[in-house]
Structures are given as C-alpha cells and as structure tokens.
Design an enzyme around this catalytic site. Sequence first.
Site, PDB file in Angstrom:
ATOM      1  N   PRO A 141      57.718  33.544 -19.406  1.00 15.78           N
ATOM      2  CA  PRO A 141      57.008  32.851 -20.483  1.00 15.78           C
ATOM      3  C   PRO A 141      57.641  31.511 -20.838  1.00 15.78           C
ATOM      4  CG  PRO A 141      57.522  35.116 -21.078  1.00 15.78           C
ATOM      5  CD  PRO A 141      58.288  34.805 -19.847  1.00 15.78           C
ATOM      6  N   GLU A 142      56.801  30.514 -20.999  1.00 14.86           N
ATOM      7  CA  GLU A 142      57.234  29.214 -21.501  1.00 14.86           C
ATOM      8  C   GLU A 142      56.423  28.968 -22.761  1.00 14.86           C
ATOM      9  OE1 GLU A 142      59.012  26.650 -19.409  1.00 14.86           O
ATOM     10  OE2 GLU A 142      59.470  28.083 -17.835  1.00 14.86           O
TER      11      GLU A 142
END
Length: 263
Positions: free
Chosen positions: A2-3
Amino acid sequence: MPEGDTVFLAATRMRTALAGQTLTRTEFRVPRFATADLSGQVVEDVVSRGKHLLVRIGGGVTLHTHFKMEGAWHLYRPGARWRGPGWQVRVLLETAPWTAVGFRLAVAELIDTAREGDVLAHLGPDPLAADWNPAEALRRLVSRPDRPIAEALLDQRVMAGPGNVWKCELCFLRGVDPWTPVGRVPQPEKLVDLVQRLFDANRATGSHITTGDARPGRTHWVYGRGGAPCLRCGTRIAVRAPRDPERVTYWCPRCQPPPGDRS
Ligand SMILES: [Zn+2]
C-alpha cells in the site's frame, strides 16, 4: 504494497459504499476493542491521510486503521464469499448493502473523533489532501540535508503517503542516485512537485503506474525490475535489499549516477 494513493482509493470506495449507512454489526478482532459494539451507529465519513484510513462513526468515534505492508479493506455484498482467510480479519463493519472487512491491518483502534489530530500530528503534508502544502513538504524534505534522499522520501513526517514503490520511481524519474544526500539533490522542489503529480495521476486507480504503460512488466521504470534492462538506457537495474523488505531499493546506475559523477 500500500502507498498513499492506494489508501486514498480505498477510502474513496469505502466512503461511497458506507457513508450514511447504519452499522448492523461490528467486530473488532483486536484485544483492546474486542468488546466494542458500534451497531446502530451511522458511518459518517471515510477519509485517508497518507497511509492512515479513518472511518468516522456517529457518537464521536473514529476507527483509525493503518495498512503497513499487508493490510487491505475489502467490500462485500451480503453473503458474498470473502477473498481472504477469516483469521486475518481485524475489523468487520456490516451495513445493509455492504460489509467492509479489514484484513491484516497493522493498526486498528477506536479513538475519539476529536482526537484524530493527535494520531496524525506527526504526518507531513499529504499530496492528495485539499490542504496539500508543497512549500511545507519541501521545508521538511531539506531540513536534514545529510540524509539519503531514498530514506527521506519514506519518512511520513516529510510527506504523508509515499512508500517504497514511489521512492524508487521518484529517484529514477529525477535521475537521482537513491543514496544522494538530500542537500545535494538538484532542484528538490521539482521532486516534491513530482510526488504530487504522480499521486494525482494514480488517485483513481492506485495502480502506481509511472511509465504511462499499463502492460505487465512495463508499469514501473525500476521498481521490481532488478537485473532487467533499464527501459531508458538498457543498463541492468540494480537492487539493494536490506533486511526490511519495505526498503528494498531499485535503481539504474547509469540514469541515476552518484552526485560526484554528475556531468
Ligand atoms: Zn537507465
């Protein structure tokens, strides 16, 4: 992995599905909140801040979650089969139209909505927030000039959101060796500007495409391409893998020369 833009997209989907809906069942499979029951309350809003996702629930309660490496929120219609094992579930929020299931969340805690600022106070400007402040992001970025740029880009106190994919791709796109001290990065304001543009371009998909090419194996310039030829110059992409897999660095030694080699 996840970013910030992934979390932003998750928040957008969750808000669309849940906002205004009454919770019919809740489960918090974390010891501290195992007995909490928010059924009967209305989901007021879902927002992201960097990699943090906040579900604001009636009664002044906020569910604060953080994805870290592996976390994810899934949305299911009633009775649909979950795409993940039950033992990995940390939070379940059930409404009539949708059930939101939080898998492998590194942080899942209930806090007073009024205290959201406390848990987020350390975060730098968020490139996807309405109050994005590039001057403040730049100030924070250059405040420790001796630190390697790759490390500074992962520091959520500088900017809230970038993760390891963006770290590698940003350094490539700016032609900067990842170990360049921040103080020797040319035009750091352009790096800050690029963070915002990349996040904005991916806010609707969370797909982290930096090359403009969605074909498999072509979506990134360097990230995940260790040993493969650089898409720009053909040089083999280098990899340095520390113990923390969240910090593995990919770069093109030719397109990203060390600061001393810059001509
Ligand atoms: Zn190259």
